[in-house]
Scaffold this motif. Structure first.
Motif: not given
Length: 266
Positions: A110, A113, A205, A207, A216-217, A220, A223-224, A231, A233, A239
């Motif tokens: 998490d 970002p 990553v 999240t 934020v999601r 992420h 980013l992934a 990604l 979860s 967090h």
């Protein structure tokens, strides 16, 4: 070689732990040091960079990546698998972008970002306001009491493992001005980060369990995608995913480490 403020555990593939905020690395990731040194056999590096934890030196976020790369060079242990939570995840991303030769893989828990300037600007602005408020007599202790109470509620709801509950209680004793200094400059760093500049290395990553359309999601997810990473979860993850899902966190790091190990045999 003896280097101040470095704790090395075990032998094997080097893993660098990067805590969130301005926290100390000691005890921040419950069970991770012991679990990784036992299986698959890692050298776990616990280090409080300048401006964080127990480090006696001042430091800025803008210098974190170059400082850590220098540490890896001095230890002669690179490339490392960098495991970062929250702000530590953002530092791990910057380390991989700026010094890819010293990073074999990433586990981002998490992460703040750093690829989303709007979120980073909000974070820097909010912590700055809170730090200013903390200078008012009585407000600092009130803020601290509110954070501790919130952490206690999370611990009760999540039925955390005892070592994880203790780690959460330690992080709840945060010093707001120190945190504000730790995140200072993240807006500028975020505005200058291009996702296309990130290396394609083994990464994952993780999240928190938040709404799919949250800023934020989505950051992420980008980013992934930039890292070519999955990604992940877990249901109910907050967090502090490393505390409410410690077993899954350890398993994820172990899997990533094995993906970065050099091949053996002819």
């Amino acid at each position: 070689m003896e280097i101040s403020n470095v704790r090395l555990h075990g032998v094997g593939r080097p893993v660098l732990l990067l805590p969130g905020g301005a926290e100390s690395g000691d005890g921040f990731f419950p069970g991770l040091v012991e679990g990784l040194t036992a299986d698959p056999g890692c050298q776990v590096i616990v280090y409080d960079r300048p401006g964080t934890g127990t480090s006696p030196a001042d430091g800025a976020l803008a210098d974190a990546a170059s400082h850590l790369s220098g540490l890896i060079d001095r230890l002669g242990c690179g490339p490392v698998v960098a495991v970062g939570q929250s702000l530590g995840g953002a530092v791990a991303v910057l380390l991989a972008r700026d010094h890819p030769h010293n990073v074999a893989g990433l586990v981002l828990l998490d992460p703040t970002p750093v690829n989303d300037p709007r979120t980073c600007a909000r974070l820097e602005r909010t912590t700055g306001i809170l730090a200013g408020a903390a200078a008012v007599p009585g407000v600092r202790s009130l803020l601290s009491a509110m954070v501790r109470a919130a952490a206690a509620r999370v611990a009760r709801r999540s039925t955390l493992r005892p070592d994880c509950a203790a780690a959460l209680a330690r992080t709840a004793r945060l010093d707001v001005p120190t945190l504000a200094r730790a995140v200072r400059g993240i807006t500028h760093l975020s505005r200058n980060l291009r996702e296309s500049d990130l290396p394609r290395i083994p990464a994952v990553v993780v999240t928190a369990d938040r709404a799919p359309r949250s800023h934020v999601r989505r950051a992420h997810a980008r980013l992934a995608q930039a890292l070519g990473a999955p990604l992940v979860s877990w249901p109910g993850a907050t967090h502090s995913v490393h505390l409410d899902h410690p077993d899954e966190t350890l398993a994820t790091v172990r899997t990533l480490v094995t993906r970065t190990e050099p091949p053996t045999g002819p």
